[in-house]
Design an enzyme around this catalytic site. Structure first.
Site, mmCIF file in Angstrom:
data_model
loop_
_atom_site.group_PDB
_atom_site.id
_atom_site.type_symbol
_atom_site.label_atom_id
_atom_site.label_comp_id
_atom_site.label_asym_id
_atom_site.label_seq_id
_atom_site.Cartn_x
_atom_site.Cartn_y
_atom_site.Cartn_z
ATOM 1 N N ALA A 67 0.868 -1.172 0.000
ATOM 2 C CA ALA A 67 0.000 0.000 0.000
ATOM 3 C C ALA A 67 0.908 1.227 0.000
ATOM 4 C CB ALA A 67 -0.883 -0.013 1.237
ATOM 5 N N GLY A 112 0.638 -4.891 1.006
ATOM 6 C CA GLY A 112 -0.559 -4.949 0.166
ATOM 7 C C GLY A 112 -0.314 -5.623 -1.178
ATOM 8 N N GLU A 115 -0.670 -9.164 -0.523
ATOM 9 C CA GLU A 115 -2.083 -9.385 -0.218
ATOM 10 C C GLU A 115 -2.935 -9.354 -1.487
ATOM 11 O OE1 GLU A 115 -1.829 -6.182 2.746
ATOM 12 O OE2 GLU A 115 -2.513 -7.646 4.215
ATOM 13 N N GLU A 135 4.723 -5.074 7.240
ATOM 14 C CA GLU A 135 3.982 -3.991 7.920
ATOM 15 C C GLU A 135 4.477 -3.750 9.343
ATOM 16 O OE1 GLU A 135 2.573 -6.335 5.999
ATOM 17 O OE2 GLU A 135 0.870 -5.520 4.871
HETATM 18 N N1 CO8 Z 1 4.588 3.138 -0.844
HETATM 19 C C1 CO8 Z 1 4.982 4.274 -1.449
HETATM 20 N N2 CO8 Z 1 6.114 4.386 -2.157
HETATM 21 C C2 CO8 Z 1 6.891 3.295 -2.244
HETATM 22 C C3 CO8 Z 1 6.551 2.077 -1.641
HETATM 23 C C4 CO8 Z 1 5.325 2.010 -0.918
HETATM 24 N N3 CO8 Z 1 4.875 0.892 -0.340
HETATM 25 N N4 CO8 Z 1 7.523 1.178 -1.901
HETATM 26 C C5 CO8 Z 1 8.437 1.821 -2.647
HETATM 27 N N5 CO8 Z 1 8.072 3.102 -2.850
HETATM 28 C C6 CO8 Z 1 8.789 4.139 -3.596
HETATM 29 C C7 CO8 Z 1 9.972 4.658 -2.819
HETATM 30 O O1 CO8 Z 1 9.565 5.643 -1.886
HETATM 31 C C8 CO8 Z 1 10.826 5.225 -3.942
HETATM 32 O O2 CO8 Z 1 10.289 6.465 -4.314
HETATM 33 P P1 CO8 Z 1 11.246 7.774 -4.423
HETATM 34 O O3 CO8 Z 1 12.160 7.469 -5.572
HETATM 35 O O4 CO8 Z 1 10.284 8.890 -4.695
HETATM 36 O O5 CO8 Z 1 11.965 7.878 -3.138
HETATM 37 C C9 CO8 Z 1 10.583 4.249 -5.074
HETATM 38 O O6 CO8 Z 1 9.357 3.579 -4.773
HETATM 39 C C10 CO8 Z 1 11.660 3.203 -5.206
HETATM 40 O O7 CO8 Z 1 11.794 2.539 -3.961
HETATM 41 P P2 CO8 Z 1 13.202 2.372 -3.194
HETATM 42 O O8 CO8 Z 1 14.132 3.495 -3.532
HETATM 43 O O9 CO8 Z 1 12.922 2.134 -1.753
HETATM 44 O O10 CO8 Z 1 13.742 1.039 -3.907
HETATM 45 P P3 CO8 Z 1 14.755 -0.041 -3.307
HETATM 46 O O11 CO8 Z 1 15.139 -0.918 -4.440
HETATM 47 O O12 CO8 Z 1 15.827 0.627 -2.535
HETATM 48 O O13 CO8 Z 1 13.872 -0.893 -2.246
HETATM 49 C C11 CO8 Z 1 11.907 -2.059 -1.493
HETATM 50 C C12 CO8 Z 1 12.799 -1.671 -2.717
HETATM 51 C C13 CO8 Z 1 12.702 -3.008 -0.591
HETATM 52 C C14 CO8 Z 1 10.689 -2.756 -2.040
HETATM 53 C C15 CO8 Z 1 11.534 -0.785 -0.714
HETATM 54 O O14 CO8 Z 1 11.012 0.174 -1.616
HETATM 55 C C16 CO8 Z 1 10.524 -0.989 0.372
HETATM 56 O O15 CO8 Z 1 10.857 -1.517 1.426
HETATM 57 N N6 CO8 Z 1 9.269 -0.554 0.139
HETATM 58 C C17 CO8 Z 1 8.227 -0.583 1.162
HETATM 59 C C18 CO8 Z 1 7.717 -2.002 1.396
HETATM 60 C C19 CO8 Z 1 6.657 -1.982 2.466
HETATM 61 O O16 CO8 Z 1 6.909 -1.648 3.610
HETATM 62 N N7 CO8 Z 1 5.432 -2.373 2.113
HETATM 63 C C20 CO8 Z 1 4.318 -2.431 2.995
HETATM 64 C C21 CO8 Z 1 3.548 -1.135 2.963
HETATM 65 S S1 CO8 Z 1 2.229 -1.103 4.161
HETATM 66 C C22 CO8 Z 1 1.012 -2.051 3.460
HETATM 67 O O17 CO8 Z 1 1.148 -2.569 2.370
HETATM 68 C C23 CO8 Z 1 -0.235 -2.223 4.249
HETATM 69 C C24 CO8 Z 1 -1.366 -2.812 3.407
HETATM 70 C C25 CO8 Z 1 -2.644 -2.886 4.166
HETATM 71 C C26 CO8 Z 1 -3.398 -1.553 4.188
HETATM 72 C C27 CO8 Z 1 -4.817 -1.820 4.674
HETATM 73 C C28 CO8 Z 1 -5.465 -0.639 5.326
HETATM 74 C C29 CO8 Z 1 -6.791 -1.015 5.983
#
Ligand code: CO8
Length: 261
Positions: A67, A112, A115, A135
């Site tokens: 998400a 997400g 999921e 998460e």
């Molecule tokens: N949300 C928003 N932006 C994201 C996300 C995300 N989940 N993941 C990556 N991005 C963005 C980064 O911010 C970055 O943007 P920018 O260039 O503007 O800084 C771009 O994508 C590239 O990402 P990275 O530079 O981080 O790329 P890396 O290769 O270094 O890392 C990863 C890749 C390991 C995948 C890393 O991006 C990461 O850890 N992402 C987050 C993963 C995460 O924590 N996911 C869970 C999110 S919470 C969730 O999904 C809850 C769902 C349920 C909601 C239900 C509500 C009721």
């Protein structure tokens, strides 16, 4: 065909291909993605020419990295609750779509993203795929099925491990654990997923709906009730014209031609 901001939708014969298209954000799922997917899946469901869908991510890095954290970071807690934030994934995507759909996971499927993949009827993964429920590292917990569907897919031990440590599972472990049905090289992923979807779309449509429904019922009911429903569904399908055609075609050693009735 509608134009969307965050997804691409193409028809390939009887298969609808839906591509999450926010590659710069690793296809993170925000409210617009959800609204557009609900619309695209509703059109797929209503279109009699379409028999199966495939969902994948653009680029070769991510299916969806979760998400959209940037959408959630400043959102007040009360709003998540009052809006019933992200309820639509289950109610309007999973429950409203009776036709089969496949997730072709081409990279990170985290939070997400994992999921959403698990909402599909089955997952075909590239050998580069990575699944995780990170998460907990954001001080939250899965909210779109990551604790419930993951536990049903891989069992308590792996689900607890994934949710509590937030570690990723690679494609090989995901296949071994029953999370994905097949693992293929990345450059073959879309072809394999589209071929599987085309095979499903070529099946007798009522039988496809009922096969999907019956497997899902296995996760919702007792064995006795499930077996009774399965037998009834079989008996109901025997009343269709397609059953007569399917069995006649077998006896006559030819391919069946389906009417969907
Ligand atoms: N949300 C928003 N932006 C994201 C996300 C995300 N989940 N993941 C990556 N991005 C963005 C980064 O911010 C970055 O943007 P920018 O260039 O503007 O800084 C771009 O994508 C590239 O990402 P990275 O530079 O981080 O790329 P890396 O290769 O270094 O890392 C990863 C890749 C390991 C995948 C890393 O991006 C990461 O850890 N992402 C987050 C993963 C995460 O924590 N996911 C869970 C999110 S919470 C969730 O999904 C809850 C769902 C349920 C909601 C239900 C509500 C009721």
């Amino acid at each position: 065909m509608s134009t969307y901001e965050t997804i691409l939708v193409e028809q390939k014969g009887a298969v609808t291909l839906i591509t999450l298209n926010r590659p710069k954000a690793l296809n993170a799922l925000n409210s617009t993605v959800l609204a557009e997917l609900i619309d695209a899946f509703a059109k797929f469901e209503a279109d009699k020419s379409q028999g199966c869908a495939v969902i994948t991510g653009s680029g070769d890095k991510a299916f969806a990295a979760g998400a959209d954290i940037k959408e959630m970071v400043d959102k007040p807690g009360a709003e998540f609750f009052s809006e019933d934030f992200f309820a639509g994934w289950s109610s309007q995507l999973v429950k409203a779509v009776r036709k089969p759909w496949i997730a072709a996971v081409n990279g990170f499927a985290l939070g997400g993203g994992c999921e959403l993949a698990m909402m599909a009827d089955f997952i075909i993964a590239s050998d580069t795929a990575k699944f995780g429920q990170p998460e907990i590292k954001l001080a939250v917990a899965p909210g779109m099925g990551g604790s419930q569907r993951l536990a049903r897919a891989v069992g308590k031990a792996k689900a607890m491990d994934m949710c509590l440590t937030g570690r990723n599972m690679n494609a090989e472990e995901a296949e071994r654990s029953g999370l994905v049905s097949r693992v293929v090289p990345l450059d073959q992923l879309l072809d394999v997923a589209l071929k599987a979807a085309a095979d499903i779309a070529a099946m007798p449509p009522l039988a496809a709906l009922i096969n999907k429904e019956m497997v899902n019922i296995a996760f919702e009911t007792t064995l006795d009730t499930g077996l009774l429903m399965e037998r009834r569904m079989f008996q109901i399908l025997t009343a269709t014209e397609d059953k007569k055609e399917g069995m006649t075609a077998f006896v006559e050693k030819r391919a069946g031609v389906w009417q969907g009735r």
